[in-house]
Design a protein around this motif. Structure first.
Motif, PDB file in Angstrom:
ATOM      1  N   MET A   1       9.825   6.050  -9.717  1.00 14.74           N
ATOM      2  CA  MET A   1       9.744   7.128  -8.694  1.00 14.74           C
ATOM      3  C   MET A   1       9.214   6.663  -7.318  1.00 14.74           C
ATOM      4  SD  MET A   1       8.236  10.377 -10.957  1.00 14.74           S
ATOM      5  CE  MET A   1       9.331  11.314 -12.208  1.00 14.74           C
ATOM      6  N   ALA A   2       8.231   5.477  -7.500  1.00 14.11           N
ATOM      7  CA  ALA A   2       7.475   4.878  -6.566  1.00 14.11           C
ATOM      8  C   ALA A   2       8.268   3.945  -5.498  1.00 14.11           C
ATOM      9  CB  ALA A   2       6.336   4.410  -6.644  1.00 14.11           C
ATOM     10  N   GLY A   3       9.609   3.567  -6.286  1.00 20.37           N
ATOM     11  CA  GLY A   3      10.233   2.568  -5.325  1.00 20.37           C
ATOM     12  C   GLY A   3       9.879   1.109  -5.924  1.00 20.37           C
TER      13      GLY A   3
ATOM     14  N   ALA B   1      -3.652  -5.168  -9.382  1.00 20.80           N
ATOM     15  CA  ALA B   1      -2.769  -6.037  -9.463  1.00 20.80           C
ATOM     16  C   ALA B   1      -1.867  -6.026  -8.472  1.00 20.80           C
ATOM     17  CB  ALA B   1      -2.190  -5.827 -10.963  1.00 20.80           C
ATOM     18  N   LEU B   2      -1.282  -4.885  -8.396  1.00 21.91           N
ATOM     19  CA  LEU B   2      -0.178  -4.801  -7.400  1.00 21.91           C
ATOM     20  C   LEU B   2      -0.454  -4.748  -6.017  1.00 21.91           C
ATOM     21  CD1 LEU B   2       1.627  -4.043  -9.955  1.00 21.91           C
ATOM     22  CD2 LEU B   2       2.436  -1.877  -8.814  1.00 21.91           C
ATOM     23  N   ALA B   3      -1.867  -4.098  -5.741  1.00 25.65           N
ATOM     24  CA  ALA B   3      -2.210  -4.230  -4.315  1.00 25.65           C
ATOM     25  C   ALA B   3      -2.541  -5.674  -4.070  1.00 25.65           C
ATOM     26  CB  ALA B   3      -3.668  -3.590  -4.519  1.00 25.65           C
TER      27      ALA B   3
ATOM     28  N   ALA C   1       0.906  -1.340   0.120  1.00 29.27           N
ATOM     29  CA  ALA C   1       0.090  -0.131   0.141  1.00 29.27           C
ATOM     30  C   ALA C   1       0.928   1.329   0.048  1.00 29.27           C
ATOM     31  CB  ALA C   1      -0.956  -0.048   1.195  1.00 29.27           C
ATOM     32  N   THR C   2       1.795   0.968   0.674  1.00 26.47           N
ATOM     33  CA  THR C   2       3.046   2.330   0.686  1.00 26.47           C
ATOM     34  C   THR C   2       3.464   2.689  -0.750  1.00 26.47           C
ATOM     35  OG1 THR C   2       3.416   1.962   3.083  1.00 26.47           O
ATOM     36  CG2 THR C   2       5.077   3.404   1.667  1.00 26.47           C
ATOM     37  N   HIS C   3       3.908   1.544  -1.306  1.00 27.85           N
ATOM     38  CA  HIS C   3       4.344   1.760  -2.542  1.00 27.85           C
ATOM     39  C   HIS C   3       3.224   2.586  -3.739  1.00 27.85           C
ATOM     40  CE1 HIS C   3       7.525  -1.275  -1.686  1.00 27.85           C
ATOM     41  NE2 HIS C   3       8.083  -0.683  -2.437  1.00 27.85           N
ATOM     42  N   LEU C   4       2.253   2.032  -3.301  1.00 25.49           N
ATOM     43  CA  LEU C   4       0.925   2.426  -4.253  1.00 25.49           C
ATOM     44  C   LEU C   4       0.711   3.844  -3.863  1.00 25.49           C
ATOM     45  CD1 LEU C   4      -1.409  -0.567  -4.513  1.00 25.49           C
ATOM     46  CD2 LEU C   4      -0.142   0.268  -6.347  1.00 25.49           C
ATOM     47  N   ARG C   5       0.723   4.351  -2.380  1.00 27.73           N
ATOM     48  CA  ARG C   5       0.464   5.649  -2.371  1.00 27.73           C
ATOM     49  C   ARG C   5       1.676   6.521  -2.971  1.00 27.73           C
ATOM     50  NH1 ARG C   5      -1.119   3.578   2.641  1.00 27.73           N
ATOM     51  NH2 ARG C   5       0.940   3.878   3.504  1.00 27.73           N
ATOM     52  N   ARG C   6       2.734   6.062  -2.861  1.00 28.80           N
ATOM     53  CA  ARG C   6       3.910   6.897  -3.582  1.00 28.80           C
ATOM     54  C   ARG C   6       3.601   6.847  -4.955  1.00 28.80           C
ATOM     55  NH1 ARG C   6       8.450   3.233  -0.928  1.00 28.80           N
ATOM     56  NH2 ARG C   6       8.554   3.839   1.194  1.00 28.80           N
ATOM     57  N   LEU C   7       3.120   6.028  -5.731  1.00 26.40           N
ATOM     58  CA  LEU C   7       2.768   5.818  -7.233  1.00 26.40           C
ATOM     59  C   LEU C   7       1.781   6.907  -7.204  1.00 26.40           C
ATOM     60  CD1 LEU C   7       3.306   4.787  -9.924  1.00 26.40           C
ATOM     61  CD2 LEU C   7       1.608   2.949  -9.245  1.00 26.40           C
TER      62      LEU C   7
END
Ligand SMILES: NC(=O)C1=CN([C@@H]2O[C@H](COP(=O)(O)OP(=O)(O)OC[C@H]3O[C@@H](n4cnc5c(N)ncnc54)[C@H](O)[C@@H]3O)[C@@H](O)[C@H]2O)C=CC1
Ligand SMILES: O=C(O)[C@H](O)CS(=O)(=O)O
Length: 481
Positions: free
Chosen positions: A194-196, A166-168, A69-75
């Motif tokens: 950018m989102a790592g 998908a990523l979630a 979720a952290t990656h997705l928020r960064r995205l």
């Protein structure tokens, strides 16, 4: 400002050229100018992308839901931080007015943010056991490597609706954007960096649709295909994927009816008609394809719709104030011309528009055609252009019957002030999406999907996660000793 115009494909974290060096030109539909090129990749590069996604799947699914979720928020934040650059690139390659492109990029961020939240709500179940010494568990697990194939008309948000869930869910992705609008697709690779996102979690390939699609549908490591595009191509993919029994979701074509009853608020109906017909110059799968006006208000509705249509500003998407941009290519303009010619040859009456626009070769005037009949091509086929046919009807039963007389079932709309009619007609219309007194209904919080030959599966809402998860039943036994 970050340059999102990447002229390479992303495979396993590396930006590469096509093995054979082939390239595809990308043009600006407003001017016909070549704005860049992308790799013309094929099966070999796609196989490597699938292998990279497979290698990344284990570590990615092993992250906690909160970490994903952290990656997705960064995205989502990266999208918002670069909204203007992404919107300008989208308009340059797809043609839509900049205001619409900004809206699409904002919708992309909204989908990613939504699934960042949904990532942490993939709940399981404990079922009351019929055996005293066993406990029954149901868990949801990521399906695996996902192939995402998307169209040119919403080159950013159609990917967001797939990459997000998908990523979630813990899946990894190989995406193939449309060759007409590859830069908005490849931009997701830049945003993912950018989102790592770890290498291989998101891979993006451009090139031969047939070769790439052939590999994605045949490769056993691909466990799911999510497709948005035309019904004919959806059928090809379904047939090709049968060989490895992949999980499929299909967002396909439409033939949306828009019913205006005698008791409708006509000002509201005309406002909704313009929104439901002319967004993206009519190039959306949920655009109205057939307007049905009840006899009592038919003439007034045609008059007001034509006036509002004639007032729409046609021009390049990058030009301030443009409301109708160019169609995607010359073939789309020719198809629109053919549909209008077919209608007029069969008795249709052009009330406004009906010809190419002087803004350039890619532009067509927003058009209203009255006296439409079921014999005309656009009664059966998706127009995918700025043409509004108006059919007349007498009764509610006739309107429902004619609205449902299609193999498609994606979106439909109707306007009435009668609450009983609102429920009767909404329940009787055979579509996945119904707008009642509304012409714009898409949101990330609600399920978007069709029935019949408009496909299956839902994108957005909490339902949107299910297509990327499999259910596992575990019987935990031997607990009695
Ligand atoms: N239901 C929905 O949410 C949406 C449906 N659409 C539908 O898509 C169509 C317009 O978009 P287009 O890009 O022209 O559709 P399309 O079906 O021609 O192409 C869609 C994607 O499929 C790829 N493709 C084409 N042939 C393929 C093959 N043999 N194997 C693998 N991939 C292949 C294309 O390169 C593109 O990336 C319209 O029919 C529209 O209704 C478009 C957007 C949303
Ligand atoms: O037609 C499409 O491509 C989109 O699904 C339309 S919407 O989601 O932006 O309404």
């Amino acid at each position: 400002m970050t340059d999102f115009r990447r002229e390479k494909i992303l495979v396993g974290g590396d930006w590469i050229q096509a093995d054979a060096g082939g390239r595809i030109e990308v043009t600006n539909p407003a001017t016909g100018a070549v704005i860049g090129t992308v790799p013309d990749a094929g099966a070999a590069e796609t196989a490597r992308a699938v292998a990279a996604a497979e290698a990344a799947f284990g570590p990615w699914r092993a992250l906690t839901a909160a970490e994903r979720a952290t990656h997705l928020r960064r995205l989502a934040q990266a999208i918002l931080d670069h909204r203007e650059a992404l919107a300008e690139l989208l308009t340059e390659e797809q043609g839509k007015p900049l205001a619409e492109a900004r809206g699409e990029v904002g919708m992309s961020a909204a989908y990613i943010q939504w699934f960042a939240e949904e990532a942490r709500r993939v709940y399981g179940e404990v079922i009351p056991s019929p055996w005293p010494d066993r406990r029954l568990l149901v868990t949801r697990q990521p399906v695996g490597v996902v192939a995402a194939i998307t169209p040119w008309n919403f080159p950013s948000s159609m990917l967001a609706r797939k990459i997000g869930p998908a990523l979630a869910a813990g899946c990894t992705v190989v995406a193939k954007p449309a060759s007409q609008t590859p830069f908005s697709g490849l931009a997701w690779g830049v945003l993912g960096e950018m989102a790592g996102l770890p290498a291989g979690v998101l891979n993006i390939v451009t090139g031969s649709a047939r070769a790439i699609g052939g590999e994605l549908t045949a490769n056993p490591s691909v466990r799911k295909i999510t497709f948005t595009g035309s019904t004919p191509v959806g059928k090809v993919l379904l047939a090709q994927a049968a060989g490895t029994v992949k999980k499929m979701s299909m967002e396909l074509g439409g033939n949306a009816p828009f019913l205006v009853f005698d008791d409708a608020d006509l000002d509201r109906a005309v406002e909704g008609a313009i929104a439901a017909k002319f967004r993206n110059a009519g190039q959306t799968c949920v655009c109205t394809n057939r307007f049905y006006a009840q006899a009592g208000i038919h003439d007034e509705f045609v008059k007001r719709l034509a006036a509002a249509t004639a007032a729409l500003k046609v021009g390049p998407g990058a030009q301030d104030g443009s409301e109708i941009g160019p169609l995607i290519d010359a073939a789309a303009v020719a198809k629109t011309e053919e549909m209008v010619a077919d209608a007029t040859a069969k008795g249709g009456r052009i009330v406004t528009g009906g010809r190419r626009h002087t803004a350039g070769a890619g532009f067509y005037e927003p058009t209203v055609i009255a006296d439409a009949t079921d014999a005309m091509t656009f009664a059966r086929e998706e127009i995918f252009g700025p043409v509004a046919p108006v059919f007349r009807f007498e009764t509610e039963e006739e309107a429902i019957r004619r609205a449902n007389a299609t193999e498609y079932g994606l979106a439909c709309y109707f306007y009435t002030s009668d609450l009983g009619r609102a429920f009767r007609v909404s329940e009787a219309l055979d579509y996945g999406i119904v707008g009642v007194n509304e012409g714009l209904v898409t949101t990330e919080v609600a399920p978007f999907g069709g029935v019949k030959e408009s496909g299956f599966g839902s994108e957005g809402s909490h339902h949107g996660m299910q297509d990327y998860l499999t259910l596992k039943y575990t019987a935990m036994g031997g607990l009695g000793r």
